[in-house]
Design a protein around this motif. Sequence first.
Motif, PDB file in Angstrom:
ATOM      1  N   SER A   9      37.009 -10.803  34.355  1.00 47.38           N
ATOM      2  CA  SER A   9      37.597  -9.536  34.812  1.00 47.38           C
ATOM      3  C   SER A   9      39.099  -9.585  34.597  1.00 47.38           C
ATOM      4  O   SER A   9      39.744 -10.612  34.799  1.00 47.38           O
ATOM      5  CB  SER A   9      37.291  -9.306  36.293  1.00 47.38           C
ATOM      6  N   LEU A  11      42.637  -7.440  35.411  1.00 51.72           N
ATOM      7  CA  LEU A  11      43.307  -6.394  36.171  1.00 51.72           C
ATOM      8  C   LEU A  11      44.684  -6.162  35.566  1.00 51.72           C
ATOM      9  O   LEU A  11      45.512  -7.072  35.521  1.00 51.72           O
ATOM     10  CB  LEU A  11      43.440  -6.796  37.638  1.00 51.72           C
ATOM     11  N   GLU A  49      46.137  -5.075  46.206  1.00 51.03           N
ATOM     12  CA  GLU A  49      45.188  -4.828  45.124  1.00 51.03           C
ATOM     13  C   GLU A  49      44.696  -6.125  44.493  1.00 51.03           C
ATOM     14  O   GLU A  49      43.499  -6.292  44.224  1.00 51.03           O
ATOM     15  CB  GLU A  49      45.840  -3.938  44.045  1.00 51.03           C
ATOM     16  N   ARG A  53      40.781  -7.337  44.743  1.00 51.55           N
ATOM     17  CA  ARG A  53      39.991  -7.240  43.512  1.00 51.55           C
ATOM     18  C   ARG A  53      39.661  -8.605  42.903  1.00 51.55           C
ATOM     19  O   ARG A  53      38.711  -8.724  42.145  1.00 51.55           O
ATOM     20  CB  ARG A  53      40.734  -6.358  42.488  1.00 51.55           C
ATOM     21  N   PRO A  55      40.802 -10.676  40.371  1.00 50.96           N
ATOM     22  CA  PRO A  55      40.520 -10.768  38.931  1.00 50.96           C
ATOM     23  C   PRO A  55      40.685 -12.190  38.414  1.00 50.96           C
ATOM     24  O   PRO A  55      41.446 -12.991  38.967  1.00 50.96           O
ATOM     25  CB  PRO A  55      41.602  -9.866  38.326  1.00 50.96           C
ATOM     26  N   LEU A  58      45.112 -11.363  34.929  1.00 46.32           N
ATOM     27  CA  LEU A  58      46.004 -10.395  35.576  1.00 46.32           C
ATOM     28  C   LEU A  58      47.217 -10.114  34.699  1.00 46.32           C
ATOM     29  O   LEU A  58      47.738 -11.006  34.024  1.00 46.32           O
ATOM     30  CB  LEU A  58      46.473 -10.950  36.929  1.00 46.32           C
ATOM     31  N   THR A 133      40.116  -3.370  34.434  1.00 46.51           N
ATOM     32  CA  THR A 133      40.505  -2.275  35.330  1.00 46.51           C
ATOM     33  C   THR A 133      42.009  -2.075  35.207  1.00 46.51           C
ATOM     34  O   THR A 133      42.789  -3.017  35.358  1.00 46.51           O
ATOM     35  CB  THR A 133      40.155  -2.608  36.794  1.00 46.51           C
TER      36      THR A 133
END
Length: 310
Positions: A9, A11, A49, A53, A55, A58, A133
Amino acid sequence: MENNIMENSFLIIDGDSFIHRAYHGYKNDRFSTEKNFLIKGFMTMITKEINERKPEYLAIVLDFQGDSFRKEIYPEYKANRPPKTKEFLRQVEEIHTYVKASGLPYFCEKGVEGDDVIGYLAKKAQLKKWKTTILTGDKDIAQIIDENTRLVDTRFKREINIKNLNESFGVNKPEEIIDLLALQGDKADNILGLEGCGEKTALKIINDFGSIKNLIEAPAENIYSSIRKTARSETKTQKIIQQVKETPEVLLLSKTLTTLKTDFEMNLSISDIKPKAVRFKKEKIIEINTLNNLNYKYVLPKVSIDFFFV
């Protein structure tokens, strides 16, 4: 992985979007008398955040404090915006210093805007099929979404993804957002577009012609048939057609200004976007203060910069 970090993931935080949110959100509260209330608000929001989240990767992206290529090709770009105050610029500069000193993955590229850097990073992530995201309030960045890339506007609790693209913009492909926005222009950025072309007319043009290029090449009578109803008046209809046929370069320039530039190169490795443990100890506070003679005695106790990363 430890600490519930979301694997693969990514971010991406639009730092300038959060700066403006922090400015308007904190300037009238009890912290507004603090010397660095903007830094405090910014760090409070992004810390929340990141920690929520979790991640694996980043990026905090901030605008370079200088002109971009858009200003070079169009000197009037953003020329109608009121000048920023010295105090605002001081705190923005210190946010750059603060983020860099914190060790958070920080990106700021000369010659392009933060939006372009976001687009560049998102495209690199798309090649790896990471779940990306992008936290932003800027709708222009929606042109970069795909099945693995989404936009989240945390202020309005709104998400834009490939499934709700039509519901959000009325178009079927992310790249059509570029033409849609270019046709309407942007007063905030001083992008001209087509005078008198609102959202409904722009959507009709995209649905009927597919792109600005096809619109310019279309016969005038075809354009008339397409937009007469949404333009609402004969005068507006003829004025739009006149602009398309007599000054197509304005439309093409508007599209260039609206398009994210991602064809530049950054010296980037996985380690640059892999967050590390961030803990402000006494010596770190001293180091930050030394960098620009800043006073964070209020900021640090209120913002817990102590992430889950190992």
